[in-house]
Design an enzyme around this catalytic site. Structure first.
Site, PDB file in Angstrom:
ATOM      1  N   CYS A   1      59.957  32.403  76.773  1.00 58.90           N
ATOM      2  CA  CYS A   1      58.905  31.878  77.644  1.00 58.90           C
ATOM      3  C   CYS A   1      59.067  30.374  77.811  1.00 58.90           C
ATOM      4  O   CYS A   1      58.923  29.841  78.919  1.00 58.90           O
ATOM      5  CB  CYS A   1      57.531  32.210  77.070  1.00 58.90           C
ATOM      6  SG  CYS A   1      56.168  31.717  78.154  1.00 58.90           S
TER       7      CYS A   1
ATOM      8  N   CYS B   1      50.459  36.845  74.069  1.00 58.92           N
ATOM      9  CA  CYS B   1      49.447  36.779  75.118  1.00 58.92           C
ATOM     10  C   CYS B   1      49.307  38.097  75.865  1.00 58.92           C
ATOM     11  O   CYS B   1      48.208  38.450  76.302  1.00 58.92           O
ATOM     12  CB  CYS B   1      49.771  35.651  76.098  1.00 58.92           C
ATOM     13  SG  CYS B   1      51.377  35.807  76.915  1.00 58.92           S
TER      14      CYS B   1
END
Length: 357
Positions: free
Chosen positions: A103, A200
């Site tokens: 990410c 997340c």
């Protein structure tokens, strides 16, 4: 100077933006949205995760307090392609993925940073505990932050070398306590906010639910000892990782740990702690911050962000590395990231492919 700041809605990025503003820079906040807010209504958080709707609300509050502009950047498709799909495929192959490092590479210091630079920002900053310095030997270098209780440089080790000259880490010289105090002094509404702890895109931390929803079949199978004796049953290989001791559902006179995951036979192999200790592994897809001009590299290596760096010799053969620790290390895990250091300086990283017996 015009500086874009990746603002997550947390205290670290808030203070990073505040410090740059105090220096007189023209700061613009960039808040990435990688997931639909609807996800957090369907799957409530069991622990604090990043990228939730409350983070967006907090990011707006921080920007208002600091008097800076905040831009919301949607990156859902890229996040699905590079992070979620990668996560699923790694688990299918019996590996333990590390989506946060990708990410940072593809999303935060990839697409989000590109957007800021396209907008005319001269630099891009974040609230990571890391530093970028000019080293007499290595040139512009990524290095650990001052806070020795957490090494976030580990999670930044997939960023491309050519991007370092455009990145700032304003809180890299501070400790967490100093950051929270600074946030409190500035009246920032997030000075007591909890840190994100889970992935997340799995806010309830239920990997089984998530993988099932993604159509991943998780057949049960045998748990065997090092002699091949069946001593229990696992609930799907994706829910186990090398070195795991708790949650195995087996009884034994001695403590047993996961020492191997056999996807071909769909079995989990367990044994005593000593069997988790290994010295050599193969790693692929290296990302270097230094010029590699020889076939060997003496360095320190970390295979987890929380471990103490261990001395190692890296044999380099283009896209494949053979790493040998001076002393055996516990739970070398395929899929995880090996990061190479010279003291506090990050030299590069590569993904663990396989472990040699």
């Amino acid at each position: 100077m015009k500086i874009g700041v990746a603002m997550s809605g947390g205290v670290d990025s808030a203070v990073a933006a505040a410090l740059l503003t105090e220096m007189g820079h023209d700061v613009v906040g960039y808040h990435m949205k990688n997931l639909s807010d609807r996800l957090f209504e369907i799957v409530p958080e069991t622990k604090k995760v990043c990228c939730s709707p409350s983070d967006t609300t907090d990011a707006f509050k921080i920007a208002k307090t600091l008097g800076i502009k905040l831009k919301i950047i949607r990156l859902d498709e890229l996040f699905r392609k590079h992070i979620i799909n990668y996560f699923i495929e790694e688990y299918k192959h019996g590996k333990t993925p590390n989506p946060c490092v990708l990410c940072n590479d593809y999303i935060k210091f990839g697409a989000l940073m590109d957007k800021a630079l396209e907008d005319g920002m001269e630099m891009f900053a974040s609230g990571h505990y890391a530093r970028i310095i000019k080293h007499p030997t290595y040139g512009i270098s990524l290095t650990k932050g001052k806070a020795d209780h957490k090494d976030q440089a580990y999670f930044l080790s997939r960023i491309k070398k050519e991007r370092l000259g455009k990145i700032l880490f304003p809180v890299g010289e501070l400790t967490k306590e100093e950051i929270r105090q600074k946030a409190k002094d500035l009246g920032l509404p997030v000075h007591k906010k909890r840190e994100s702890q889970e992935l997340c895109f799995i806010p309830d931390n239920d990997y089984r639910r998530f993988l099932n929803a993604e159509g991943v079949k998780l057949p049960e199978g045998d748990i065997v000892d090092t002699e091949g004796n069946i001593i229990g049953a696992h609930h799907g290989l994706s829910f186990y990782t090398i070195g795991q001791r708790r949650g195995l559902g087996i009884s034994s006179k001695e403590k047993l740990y996961v020492i191997d995951i056999d996807t071909n036979k769909n079995c989990l192999i367990v044994g005593p702690y000593e069997k988790t200790l290994k010295k050599r592994f193969i790693a692929t897809k290296p990302n270097w911050f230094i010029d590699i001009d020889n076939a060997e590299l003496r360095c320190q290596c970390m295979i987890r962000s929380t471990m103490k760096p261990e001395n190692a010799l890296v044999h380099i053969e283009e896209e494949e590395l053979t790493v040998e620790f001076d002393n055996p290390v516990s739970a070398i895990t395929p899929g995880q990231l090996a990061v190479f250091y010279d003291g506090d300086i990050v030299l590069g990283s590569a993904f663990i492919e396989s472990v040699e017996s």
